[in-house]
Design a protein around this motif. Structure first.
Motif, PDB file in Angstrom:
ATOM      1  N   LEU A 205       0.832  -1.209   0.000  1.00  0.00           N
ATOM      2  CA  LEU A 205       0.000   0.000   0.000  1.00  0.00           C
ATOM      3  C   LEU A 205       0.869   1.262   0.000  1.00  0.00           C
ATOM      4  O   LEU A 205       0.566   2.235  -0.711  1.00  0.00           O
ATOM      5  CB  LEU A 205      -0.939  -0.006   1.210  1.00  0.00           C
ATOM      6  CG  LEU A 205      -2.145  -0.933   1.123  1.00  0.00           C
ATOM      7  CD1 LEU A 205      -2.879  -0.985   2.455  1.00  0.00           C
ATOM      8  CD2 LEU A 205      -3.089  -0.487   0.017  1.00  0.00           C
ATOM      9  N   LEU A 206       1.918   1.272   0.804  1.00  0.00           N
ATOM     10  CA  LEU A 206       2.801   2.436   0.838  1.00  0.00           C
ATOM     11  C   LEU A 206       3.506   2.642  -0.503  1.00  0.00           C
ATOM     12  O   LEU A 206       3.712   3.782  -0.941  1.00  0.00           O
ATOM     13  CB  LEU A 206       3.822   2.280   1.969  1.00  0.00           C
ATOM     14  CG  LEU A 206       3.258   2.438   3.386  1.00  0.00           C
ATOM     15  CD1 LEU A 206       4.305   2.090   4.429  1.00  0.00           C
ATOM     16  CD2 LEU A 206       2.731   3.851   3.606  1.00  0.00           C
ATOM     17  N   GLU A 207       3.841   1.562  -1.163  1.00  0.00           N
ATOM     18  CA  GLU A 207       4.463   1.644  -2.488  1.00  0.00           C
ATOM     19  C   GLU A 207       3.500   2.277  -3.499  1.00  0.00           C
ATOM     20  O   GLU A 207       3.882   3.156  -4.288  1.00  0.00           O
ATOM     21  CB  GLU A 207       4.868   0.236  -2.935  1.00  0.00           C
ATOM     22  CG  GLU A 207       5.521   0.157  -4.283  1.00  0.00           C
ATOM     23  CD  GLU A 207       5.759  -1.291  -4.712  1.00  0.00           C
ATOM     24  OE1 GLU A 207       5.630  -1.572  -5.922  1.00  0.00           O
ATOM     25  OE2 GLU A 207       6.042  -2.142  -3.850  1.00  0.00           O
TER      26      GLU A 207
ATOM     27  N   PRO B  28      -2.515   9.147  -2.935  1.00  0.00           N
ATOM     28  CA  PRO B  28      -3.527   8.471  -2.114  1.00  0.00           C
ATOM     29  C   PRO B  28      -4.816   8.117  -2.863  1.00  0.00           C
ATOM     30  O   PRO B  28      -5.500   7.171  -2.512  1.00  0.00           O
ATOM     31  CB  PRO B  28      -3.799   9.457  -0.979  1.00  0.00           C
ATOM     32  CG  PRO B  28      -3.333  10.769  -1.470  1.00  0.00           C
ATOM     33  CD  PRO B  28      -2.238  10.500  -2.450  1.00  0.00           C
ATOM     34  N   ASP B  29      -5.131   8.889  -3.945  1.00  0.00           N
ATOM     35  CA  ASP B  29      -6.365   8.599  -4.682  1.00  0.00           C
ATOM     36  C   ASP B  29      -6.235   7.414  -5.628  1.00  0.00           C
ATOM     37  O   ASP B  29      -7.203   7.041  -6.291  1.00  0.00           O
ATOM     38  CB  ASP B  29      -6.824   9.836  -5.471  1.00  0.00           C
ATOM     39  CG  ASP B  29      -7.514  10.857  -4.577  1.00  0.00           C
ATOM     40  OD1 ASP B  29      -8.048  10.430  -3.516  1.00  0.00           O
ATOM     41  OD2 ASP B  29      -7.520  12.049  -4.915  1.00  0.00           O
ATOM     42  N   ALA B  30      -5.076   6.784  -5.689  1.00  0.00           N
ATOM     43  CA  ALA B  30      -4.910   5.576  -6.509  1.00  0.00           C
ATOM     44  C   ALA B  30      -5.600   4.381  -5.860  1.00  0.00           C
ATOM     45  O   ALA B  30      -5.775   3.350  -6.497  1.00  0.00           O
ATOM     46  CB  ALA B  30      -3.422   5.273  -6.706  1.00  0.00           C
ATOM     47  N   LEU B  31      -6.002   4.544  -4.625  1.00  0.00           N
ATOM     48  CA  LEU B  31      -6.639   3.452  -3.876  1.00  0.00           C
ATOM     49  C   LEU B  31      -8.143   3.683  -3.794  1.00  0.00           C
ATOM     50  O   LEU B  31      -8.594   4.783  -3.463  1.00  0.00           O
ATOM     51  CB  LEU B  31      -6.047   3.381  -2.465  1.00  0.00           C
ATOM     52  CG  LEU B  31      -6.566   2.284  -1.556  1.00  0.00           C
ATOM     53  CD1 LEU B  31      -6.117   0.917  -2.060  1.00  0.00           C
ATOM     54  CD2 LEU B  31      -6.063   2.498  -0.134  1.00  0.00           C
ATOM     55  N   HIS B  32      -8.910   2.682  -4.147  1.00  0.00           N
ATOM     56  CA  HIS B  32     -10.360   2.709  -3.915  1.00  0.00           C
ATOM     57  C   HIS B  32     -10.681   1.675  -2.843  1.00  0.00           C
ATOM     58  O   HIS B  32     -10.291   0.514  -2.961  1.00  0.00           O
ATOM     59  CB  HIS B  32     -11.145   2.383  -5.181  1.00  0.00           C
ATOM     60  CG  HIS B  32     -12.613   2.231  -4.919  1.00  0.00           C
ATOM     61  ND1 HIS B  32     -13.439   3.312  -4.744  1.00  0.00           N
ATOM     62  CD2 HIS B  32     -13.385   1.134  -4.750  1.00  0.00           C
ATOM     63  CE1 HIS B  32     -14.673   2.875  -4.493  1.00  0.00           C
ATOM     64  NE2 HIS B  32     -14.659   1.555  -4.496  1.00  0.00           N
ATOM     65  N   ILE B  33     -11.377   2.090  -1.815  1.00  0.00           N
ATOM     66  CA  ILE B  33     -11.712   1.197  -0.704  1.00  0.00           C
ATOM     67  C   ILE B  33     -13.168   0.801  -0.857  1.00  0.00           C
ATOM     68  O   ILE B  33     -14.071   1.631  -0.725  1.00  0.00           O
ATOM     69  CB  ILE B  33     -11.469   1.884   0.659  1.00  0.00           C
ATOM     70  CG1 ILE B  33     -10.013   2.360   0.728  1.00  0.00           C
ATOM     71  CG2 ILE B  33     -11.788   0.936   1.797  1.00  0.00           C
ATOM     72  CD1 ILE B  33      -9.760   3.409   1.752  1.00  0.00           C
TER      73      ILE B  33
ATOM     74  N   ILE C   7     -13.786   1.769   8.471  1.00  0.00           N
ATOM     75  CA  ILE C   7     -13.131   1.728   7.168  1.00  0.00           C
ATOM     76  C   ILE C   7     -13.129   3.118   6.533  1.00  0.00           C
ATOM     77  O   ILE C   7     -12.138   3.563   5.951  1.00  0.00           O
ATOM     78  CB  ILE C   7     -13.817   0.685   6.257  1.00  0.00           C
ATOM     79  CG1 ILE C   7     -13.522  -0.724   6.791  1.00  0.00           C
ATOM     80  CG2 ILE C   7     -13.358   0.815   4.814  1.00  0.00           C
ATOM     81  CD1 ILE C   7     -14.350  -1.815   6.155  1.00  0.00           C
ATOM     82  N   ARG C   8     -14.262   3.830   6.661  1.00  0.00           N
ATOM     83  CA  ARG C   8     -14.336   5.184   6.099  1.00  0.00           C
ATOM     84  C   ARG C   8     -13.347   6.111   6.804  1.00  0.00           C
ATOM     85  O   ARG C   8     -12.690   6.942   6.169  1.00  0.00           O
ATOM     86  CB  ARG C   8     -15.777   5.715   6.233  1.00  0.00           C
ATOM     87  CG  ARG C   8     -15.955   7.133   5.766  1.00  0.00           C
ATOM     88  CD  ARG C   8     -15.651   7.249   4.274  1.00  0.00           C
ATOM     89  NE  ARG C   8     -15.585   8.635   3.863  1.00  0.00           N
ATOM     90  CZ  ARG C   8     -14.462   9.335   3.746  1.00  0.00           C
ATOM     91  NH1 ARG C   8     -13.304   8.785   4.018  1.00  0.00           N
ATOM     92  NH2 ARG C   8     -14.482  10.589   3.351  1.00  0.00           N
TER      93      ARG C   8
ATOM     94  N   ASN D  91     -10.955  10.039  -0.596  1.00  0.00           N
ATOM     95  CA  ASN D  91     -12.400   9.992  -0.398  1.00  0.00           C
ATOM     96  C   ASN D  91     -13.007   8.853  -1.221  1.00  0.00           C
ATOM     97  O   ASN D  91     -14.219   8.751  -1.355  1.00  0.00           O
ATOM     98  CB  ASN D  91     -13.018  11.334  -0.801  1.00  0.00           C
ATOM     99  CG  ASN D  91     -14.414  11.501  -0.245  1.00  0.00           C
ATOM    100  OD1 ASN D  91     -14.736  10.968   0.807  1.00  0.00           O
ATOM    101  ND2 ASN D  91     -15.249  12.240  -0.952  1.00  0.00           N
ATOM    102  N   ASN D  92     -12.184   7.993  -1.808  1.00  0.00           N
ATOM    103  CA  ASN D  92     -12.645   6.896  -2.660  1.00  0.00           C
ATOM    104  C   ASN D  92     -13.074   5.707  -1.818  1.00  0.00           C
ATOM    105  O   ASN D  92     -12.467   4.644  -1.848  1.00  0.00           O
ATOM    106  CB  ASN D  92     -11.520   6.461  -3.625  1.00  0.00           C
ATOM    107  CG  ASN D  92     -11.149   7.543  -4.605  1.00  0.00           C
ATOM    108  OD1 ASN D  92     -11.938   8.455  -4.856  1.00  0.00           O
ATOM    109  ND2 ASN D  92      -9.960   7.473  -5.159  1.00  0.00           N
ATOM    110  N   CYS D  93     -14.122   5.883  -1.056  1.00  0.00           N
ATOM    111  CA  CYS D  93     -14.670   4.793  -0.212  1.00  0.00           C
ATOM    112  C   CYS D  93     -16.127   4.602  -0.561  1.00  0.00           C
ATOM    113  O   CYS D  93     -16.881   5.563  -0.659  1.00  0.00           O
ATOM    114  CB  CYS D  93     -14.574   5.132   1.266  1.00  0.00           C
ATOM    115  SG  CYS D  93     -12.898   5.285   1.881  1.00  0.00           S
TER     116      CYS D  93
END
Length: 198
Positions: A152-154, A161-166, A180-181, A190-192
């Protein structure tokens, strides 16, 4: 016995002539009453006597297990339906409808009806697994947390940070969704969302 039958015009039709000499006239309603009472009488004589049950209890026959009942709220979504959990020896063994609950009045959706299976299912994942060489291998919690956090850090360092969708599940509790939010906000995105809205 002579049964009276009404034809389509409303007129009474007599029963066949071979029945006329057997008994006086009886209509269907009286016949059904007599048959019901006779059936109940036969059933009562064939039932086991109550004294046998009393004797079995006095001899110390095995009693059914004692279940503790707990009224609780389903955590599978934000509606807040109620059901009654039955616990035996500190193990959740069954659930019953809570008919007096003001929201669901004893009915549950598929997620609520399967709430117990999320706890007792043999398919439930109880430890981390890693796919290596096409086969799943059991790993320790420390190894799983280290590898996931490093990856995740990579991703965050490379793409932000917006490359991640939760994407979390509506099958989880409200509290899990809230946590989780909050984790997503801490991560900086904010991609949750969860699958009920997608």
């Amino acid at each position: 016995m002579k049964l009276r039958r009404v034809n389509g015009n409303g007129a009474l039709k007599s029963s066949p002539s071979w029945l006329e000499g057997l008994n006086p006239v009886i209509d269907r309603r009286d016949f059904l009453k007599a048959a019901s009472i006779g059936g109940l009488g036969i059933a009562a004589t064939m039932a086991p006597p109550l004294t046998r049950e009393i004797e079995a209890q006095e001899k110390g026959a095995p009693q059914p297990p004692k279940l503790e009942q707990y009224k609780t709220i389903c955590t599978k979504c934000a509606v807040g339906c109620g059901f009654i959990g039955e616990v035996q020896n500190n193990v959740w063994v069954s659930q019953e409808p809570w008919f007096d609950h003001p929201i669901n009045q004893g009915s549950l959706c598929a997620k609520g009806a399967a709430a117990r299976s999320g706890v007792i299912s043999e398919k439930r994942l109880r430890y981390p697994m890693k796919l290596e060489g096409g086969k799943w291998k059991r790993i320790t919690w420390d190894q799983a947390m280290s590898e996931i956090s490093a990856k995740l850090l990579e991703i965050r360092k490379k793409d932000g940070p917006d490359a991640l969708h939760i994407n979390f599940s509506a099958h989880q509790s409200n509290e899990n969704g809230y946590a989780i939010r909050k984790w997503g906000a801490m991560w900086g995105t904010n991609n949750c969302d969860f699958q009920a809205r997608i």
